[in-house]
Write a protein that holds these residues in place. Structure first.
Motif, PDB file in Angstrom:
ATOM      1  N   SER A 235       0.950  -1.299  -0.068  1.00 41.26           N
ATOM      2  CA  SER A 235      -0.122   0.101  -0.084  1.00 41.26           C
ATOM      3  C   SER A 235       0.829   1.198  -0.002  1.00 41.26           C
ATOM      4  N   GLY A 236       2.242   1.168   0.549  1.00 39.48           N
ATOM      5  CA  GLY A 236       2.913   2.312   0.451  1.00 39.48           C
ATOM      6  C   GLY A 236       2.480   3.131   1.862  1.00 39.48           C
ATOM      7  N   LYS A 237       1.778   2.390   2.867  1.00 43.32           N
ATOM      8  CA  LYS A 237       1.365   3.229   3.956  1.00 43.32           C
ATOM      9  C   LYS A 237       2.082   2.716   5.109  1.00 43.32           C
ATOM     10  N   PRO A 238       2.231   3.573   6.280  1.00 42.82           N
ATOM     11  CA  PRO A 238       2.837   2.939   7.408  1.00 42.82           C
ATOM     12  C   PRO A 238       1.803   2.014   8.369  1.00 42.82           C
ATOM     13  N   TYR A 239       1.812   1.032   7.922  1.00 43.83           N
ATOM     14  CA  TYR A 239       0.797  -0.072   8.689  1.00 43.83           C
ATOM     15  C   TYR A 239       1.668  -0.947   9.861  1.00 43.83           C
ATOM     16  N   ARG A 240       1.026  -0.739  11.117  1.00 48.69           N
ATOM     17  CA  ARG A 240       1.772  -1.399  12.280  1.00 48.69           C
ATOM     18  C   ARG A 240       0.649  -1.900  13.087  1.00 48.69           C
ATOM     19  N   LEU A 241       0.923  -2.380  14.231  1.00 43.63           N
ATOM     20  CA  LEU A 241       0.081  -2.766  15.450  1.00 43.63           C
ATOM     21  C   LEU A 241      -0.210  -1.400  16.144  1.00 43.63           C
ATOM     22  N   PRO A 242      -1.544  -1.317  16.686  1.00 40.84           N
ATOM     23  CA  PRO A 242      -1.723  -0.265  17.299  1.00 40.84           C
ATOM     24  C   PRO A 242      -1.094  -0.295  18.714  1.00 40.84           C
ATOM     25  N   THR A 243      -0.552   1.026  19.187  1.00 39.23           N
ATOM     26  CA  THR A 243      -0.127   1.076  20.770  1.00 39.23           C
ATOM     27  C   THR A 243      -1.419   0.674  21.372  1.00 39.23           C
ATOM     28  N   GLU A 244      -0.989   0.246  22.709  1.00 40.40           N
ATOM     29  CA  GLU A 244      -1.929  -0.075  23.729  1.00 40.40           C
ATOM     30  C   GLU A 244      -2.788   1.313  24.052  1.00 40.40           C
ATOM     31  N   ALA A 245      -2.250   2.488  24.081  1.00 44.78           N
ATOM     32  CA  ALA A 245      -3.089   3.735  24.230  1.00 44.78           C
ATOM     33  C   ALA A 245      -4.096   4.042  22.984  1.00 44.78           C
ATOM     34  N   GLU A 246      -3.506   3.824  21.726  1.00 49.49           N
ATOM     35  CA  GLU A 246      -4.275   4.001  20.817  1.00 49.49           C
ATOM     36  C   GLU A 246      -5.500   3.146  20.990  1.00 49.49           C
ATOM     37  N   TRP A 247      -5.151   1.779  21.004  1.00 53.91           N
ATOM     38  CA  TRP A 247      -5.980   0.667  21.215  1.00 53.91           C
ATOM     39  C   TRP A 247      -7.206   1.094  22.240  1.00 53.91           C
ATOM     40  N   GLU A 248      -6.981   1.525  23.297  1.00 50.21           N
ATOM     41  CA  GLU A 248      -8.100   1.761  24.350  1.00 50.21           C
ATOM     42  C   GLU A 248      -8.821   3.034  23.924  1.00 50.21           C
ATOM     43  N   LEU A 249      -8.058   4.055  23.612  1.00 47.76           N
ATOM     44  CA  LEU A 249      -8.867   5.434  22.960  1.00 47.76           C
ATOM     45  C   LEU A 249      -9.832   4.942  21.853  1.00 47.76           C
ATOM     46  N   ALA A 250      -9.531   3.972  21.020  1.00 46.95           N
ATOM     47  CA  ALA A 250     -10.136   3.760  19.656  1.00 46.95           C
ATOM     48  C   ALA A 250     -11.467   2.608  20.632  1.00 46.95           C
ATOM     49  N   ALA A 251     -11.372   1.672  21.301  1.00 43.84           N
ATOM     50  CA  ALA A 251     -12.246   0.910  21.868  1.00 43.84           C
ATOM     51  C   ALA A 251     -13.147   1.649  22.748  1.00 43.84           C
ATOM     52  N   ARG A 252     -12.751   2.523  23.547  1.00 41.43           N
ATOM     53  CA  ARG A 252     -13.837   3.468  24.419  1.00 41.43           C
ATOM     54  C   ARG A 252     -14.684   4.133  23.449  1.00 41.43           C
ATOM     55  N   GLY A 253     -14.315   4.493  22.219  1.00 42.49           N
ATOM     56  CA  GLY A 253     -15.152   5.336  21.388  1.00 42.49           C
ATOM     57  C   GLY A 253     -15.748   6.657  21.982  1.00 42.49           C
TER      58      GLY A 253
END
Length: 374
Positions: A235-253
Motif C-alpha cells: 500500500s505504501g502506507k505505514p501499517y503497524r499494530l496499534p499502541t495500547e493507548a491508541e487501542w484503548e482510545l479507539a475501543a472506548r469510542g
C-alpha cells in the motif's frame, strides 16, 4: 488398582471451571479460590481451558513449552502419548494440519510445519504517499487487499481503571496528539489468507467452521507483525499494530464508562460467553456480527483477543503519557486487549488487558491494524 478423577473447581469471576486430573485417591472437590485476571494461574488456566478437549498433539506440546512444570503437565504428556498411539502411521502429521494450534512461530514442532505456498513475483514496493486530511470516522481503503480502516481523531482520555484488575491501575491521563486510522474490524481469515497467498505470511489453518469473514486467530504477535509489514509494502502506507493507548482510545469510542455502551453489561453488545446470542463455544462470531461502538469499530469487546505493540508491564506505573508504545529492549511478552468469545462479561470492559509470549499462537488471539494519518 483403579484410578479416580480429582475434580478441581477454579473460580474465575462468576464462573466455575472444573478440571479432571487423574489421581489414585477418592474424588474430592477443591475450591482454590478466585483467580484474578492478572495472575499466573489464570494465564495457565486460560491456556489449558482452550486446548483441554483438543485432538491435536501440537496443542499439548505448546502447553508444555509454556508450562513445563504446569499443573496439567502430566495430563498433557499422557494425552500426547495417547494421541500418537491412536494415530495410524503417517496420519498424525495430517491431523496436525487441521484445527487450531498453540505452536510457537520460531522452531515449531515438525508436526505443525506447513509447506509454504509458492511465492509469486512480489509487486514492487510503493513509495510512501503524502498524507491527506481524512475526516473523523471516514472509511479508508488503501488497496484492494487492505482492511477497511476508520479514522480516529486526536484526543485526551483517562486510560486504565482504579476499580478493576491491578494490571489496569493506576488510571492515568493520556494525550493522543496525532490522529490515526484503525481497522474497523478485526483482521479476517480472508484478509490474512491474501497475505499467505502472496507468500508474505505463514499459512495458519483455521477450524473447519471458520468462514472467510471469521476473525483470524491462532496467530502470534510475530505473525501479526509480518502481516502489517506486508500491508505497508503493497500500500505504501505505514501499517503497524496499534499502541495500547491508541487501542484503548479507539475501543472506548469517546466514552468514559466501563463498557463503551455504558456502565453495565448489556446482552447482545459483544461476542462473549455471557453476552447473549449469537454465541458458540466452538468459535467466535464473524466480524461485525454485533453493534459498532461510537467510533464505528466492531468487536473491540469479545471476538478474539487483539495484539498491540506494547511490551507487557504489570501495571501502568511509569507508563507514557502519550500514544507511544511502551516497549523494552528484547521484550518477548506482549499485551493483548479486549477479551475473547470464550471469556465472561467481566472481561468485556474497555480496560481489560492480558499478556502472551510474542511467539505463541493461541486459538483465542487475533489482531487489528492501524496506520498514522500524519
Amino acid at each position: 488398582m483403579w484410578q479416580r478423577l480429582l475434580m478441581v473447581c477454579v473460580l474465575a469471576g462468576p464462573a466455575c471451571a472444573w478440571f479432571a486430573v487423574a489421581q489414585d485417591q477418592p474424588p474430592r472437590a477443591y475450591r482454590v479460590g478466585v483467580v484474578p485476571k492478572n495472575s499466573a494461574e489464570q494465564f495457565e488456566l486460560a491456556f489449558w481451558e482452550s486446548i483441554k478437549d483438543s485432538n491435536h498433539v501440537s496443542d499439548y506440546e505448546a502447553y508444555l513449552k509454556a508450562y513445563p512444570k504446569g499443573r496439567f503437565a502430566a495430563l498433557a504428556q499422557a494425552r500426547i502419548a495417547r494421541l500418537r498411539a491412536a494415530a495410524p502411521r503417517g496420519a498424525a502429521a495430517a491431523a496436525e494440519q487441521s484445527g487450531p494450534k498453540e505452536a510457537p512461530l520460531k522452531a515449531p514442532p515438525a508436526s505443525t510445519a506447513t509447506a509454504a505456498p509458492a511465492k509469486p513475483t512480489a509487486p514492487p514496493a510503493m513509495p510512501p504517499a503524502p498524507a491527506r486530511a481524512v475526516a473523523a470516522g471516514a472509511d479508508i481503503k488503501d488497496c484492494p487487499a487492505c482492511p477497511t480502516l476508520v479514522s480516529i481523531p486526536a484526543a485526551s482520555f483517562s486510560m486504565g481503571s482504579n476499580a478493576s484488575d491491578p494490571s489496569e491501575k493506576p488510571a492515568h491521563p493520556v494525550n493522543v496528539a496525532v490522529p490515526f486510522a484503525i481497522g474497523r474490524y478485526e483482521v479476517s481469515v480472508q484478509e490474512w489468507n491474501a497475505c499467505a497467498a502472496a507468500g508474505a505470511c505463514p499459512k495458519v489453518d483455521q477450524s473447519p467452521n471458520s468462514g472467510p469473514n471469521a476473525p483470524m486467530r491462532d496467530v502470534s504477535w510475530d505473525d501479526a507483525q509480518q502481516y502489517a509489514k506486508w500491508l505497508a509494502r503493497i500500500s505504501g502506507k505505514p501499517y503497524r499494530l496499534p499502541t495500547e493507548a491508541e487501542w484503548e482510545l479507539a475501543a472506548r469510542g469517546g466514552t468514559t464508562t466501563s463498557y463503551w455502551w455504558g456502565a453495565q453489561m448489556v446482552q447482545g453488545k459483544a461476542n462473549c460467553r455471557e453476552c447473549g446470542k449469537p454465541w458458540s463455544e466452538d468459535a467466535p462470531a464473524n466480524v461485525g456480527s454485533f453493534a459498532a461502538n461510537p467510533y464505528g469499530l466492531f468487536d473491540t469487546s469479545g471476538g478474539v483477543w487483539e495484539w498491540v505493540a506494547d511490551c507487557w508491564h504489570n501495571n501502568y506505573k511509569g507508563a507514557p503519557a502519550d500514544a507511544r508504545a511502551w516497549d523494552e529492549p528484547n521484550c518477548r511478552v506482549r499485551v493483548i486487549r479486549g477479551g475473547s468469545w470464550r471469556e465472561g462479561a467481566s472481561y468485556m470492559v474497555a480496560t481489560t488487558r492480558f499478556k502472551y509470549d510474542a511467539s505463541v499462537r493461541h486459538s483465542q488471539n487475533g489482531f487489528r491494524v492501524v496506520r498514522s494519518l500524519k
